[in-house]
Design an enzyme around this catalytic site. Sequence first.
Site, PDB file in Angstrom:
ATOM      1  N   TYR A 100       0.856  -1.186   0.000  1.00 49.64           N
ATOM      2  CA  TYR A 100       0.000   0.000   0.000  1.00 49.64           C
ATOM      3  C   TYR A 100       0.885   1.228   0.000  1.00 49.64           C
ATOM      4  O   TYR A 100       1.853   1.312   0.768  1.00 49.64           O
ATOM      5  CB  TYR A 100      -0.888   0.006   1.253  1.00 49.64           C
ATOM      6  CG  TYR A 100      -1.654   1.294   1.459  1.00 49.64           C
ATOM      7  CD1 TYR A 100      -2.959   1.431   1.000  1.00 49.64           C
ATOM      8  CD2 TYR A 100      -1.075   2.382   2.116  1.00 49.64           C
ATOM      9  CE1 TYR A 100      -3.660   2.615   1.180  1.00 49.64           C
ATOM     10  CE2 TYR A 100      -1.763   3.572   2.297  1.00 49.64           C
ATOM     11  CZ  TYR A 100      -3.058   3.677   1.829  1.00 49.64           C
ATOM     12  OH  TYR A 100      -3.750   4.858   2.003  1.00 49.64           O
ATOM     13  N   GLU A 183      -3.017   7.624  -4.335  1.00 47.81           N
ATOM     14  CA  GLU A 183      -2.935   6.338  -3.634  1.00 47.81           C
ATOM     15  C   GLU A 183      -2.806   5.193  -4.631  1.00 47.81           C
ATOM     16  O   GLU A 183      -3.474   5.186  -5.664  1.00 47.81           O
ATOM     17  CB  GLU A 183      -4.205   6.157  -2.797  1.00 47.81           C
ATOM     18  CG  GLU A 183      -4.261   4.870  -1.995  1.00 47.81           C
ATOM     19  CD  GLU A 183      -5.617   4.710  -1.287  1.00 47.81           C
ATOM     20  OE1 GLU A 183      -5.747   5.197  -0.154  1.00 47.81           O
ATOM     21  OE2 GLU A 183      -6.541   4.127  -1.885  1.00 47.81           O
TER      22      GLU A 183
END
Lengths: 361, 292
Positions: A100, A183
């Site tokens: 992530y 992101e």
Amino acid sequence: MKLREYEAKNVIKEAGIPVPAGFLIRSADELIPHLGALGDSFVLKAQVDVGGRGKAGGILMAGRTDGITIAQELFGRQIKGLPVKEILAEQRLDIQHEYYLSITVDRSSRRPLILFTEAGGVDIEITAKEHPEAIRKVIANPLMREIPPFMIRELLGTAPKEIGPVISKLYRVFLEKDALLAEINPLVTTPKGVYAADAKLIVDDNALGRQGFSVNRDLTERECEAEKHGFSYVELTGTIGVIGNGAGLTMSTLDLIGFYGGSAANFLDVGGGAESERVMHAVRLVGSVPSVKVIVVNLLGGITKCDEVAKGIIAAAIPQKVIVRLAGTNEAEGRAMLSEKGYEMLDTMDLVVKKAVEVAA
Amino acid sequence: MIYGDKKTGVLVQGATGKQGEFHIGLMNAYAQQVGGRGVVAGVTPGKGGKEVHGVPVYNTVKEAMRDHDISAGVIFVPAAAAADSIMEEATAGIQTIVAITEHIPVHDTMKAIAYAEMEGCCVIGPNCPGLLSPGELKMGIMPSGLFLPGNVGVISRSGTLTYEVVDELTRAGIGQSTVVGIGGDPVIGQTFVDVLERFGNDPQTKAVVLIGEVGGNLEEEGAKSTDLPIVSYIAGISAPPDKRMGHAGAIVEGGEGDARSKIARLKKMGVPVASRPSEIPQIVRNLFRDHC
């Protein structure tokens, strides 16, 4: 404004971050020429502006033989009430590990905050709660165009070094695209290298113009109309229309409606220096919402001219009852004009809200 | 007083614009009323040599600083140029910069604030109404008629809601030491923590009203940082998630920064939280009874 997945992926691809081979289609037939490139097994992802689309049935697996049928099925679906107009058909990756990576604006430090964890793919909020130690953070200096290598080493820890350039490139995207959030989740390693399997970009509403966007797609039709007049407008589900000046006071008026047991139909902040025409547009806009039974106008300020506000309310001439609290310059004139026309005027925000809740009940 | 007093010389950037001109008039009317210096110079590139309400206008901040003793600046320039104005003032050595301008892109604000920090000066705002120390100094757009000198500090992310609370306090006979609007954007210079630190060092301030709203957790950080008795009010309990409530910073994102959890955390720290603005004066009175 949130970009759609394919838009976000195009942006990061241009910045040199590998993304899976994919094609945007607007009908099932458009899939045919791409079947060869997509291989035996691929993913069909509905491009709708809602969160949680996977769980809502917006992402389907498909293959060479059933791809067209499944695409037809997805085009026929509604995802959380929204029709599917575009689908991103994407190659499936041979995933070895999921990471992530995100860059946000940190309010406390007033700087970009970069988060990285080797426990990717899952909900980051859950990881943050259950394993906060698994998330590595660095705060960047917004005056620098690059992240220094030591920060990248700190973020990576024992993760593969080939992820480093992805962090540098995403940081450049974050700066150049005026992003509030950039992101990649999951960022995956495969036998062929690192890929951004999913990407999310939110562009600052105050920078849409210089980023080449003429409209903010996150807004409803009425919210767009409000924006043209320079109002901040949010649609809610109750029966009392709310017009105030200043975001804080308008929010506080909404809260007070809840406190007295009512429910607000909207939030409309007319902004500073409300002239009669602006007030008229504001009252008409709120009055045009079918569920609105009564409107509260709560305007306060040293420079708000009450006679102008009164003129605007009268000119709007809407069928619903308008209850007014006004304080500012020319208060007496404004009050006289409104009471002559039979409008109800009260002295405090508690009183106007209480009255409106009674009327709406 | 915090940030300045009667002796503070103020510069206004965007002096010849509609907003700048209007508020130079009001700021100097207040300065005259309290015997302060007020706005001593204005700046608008290309308009040097003009006058606004008798205040001389310069092309650059540097030129204005050469002719006048200036320690604070107020910025009214449009969003696209406002970050540049902050950096110009910081470079020229102005210590306190109040940025009124709304809609500045966040990345511009981040850069300007990081730059100002490097130059050792503090930024209030952007997207704020400025500050007012009753009887001493007004920098910004707050309506001075509502204020009363006293010993309660007020810090707020909002404009008009601040006036509402100040009006309630004044009607109840509770005067204010300084009222600071820190701004409604997600990135702002002075936060609750910074202003509370100043109030902590200000002998005049005995208690502080902290007016917050949805988005982020700056209110809680502030409350944690101070020993002063504080009262809080948080706007936006009815705000739906992921919707910007007028202020760019007033948004509940990823389940964070909602009013209910903010209020719960403040209460856990022992901070009394008013459920509506009209309750604030009574809670302030209770604080004085318990602490002073």
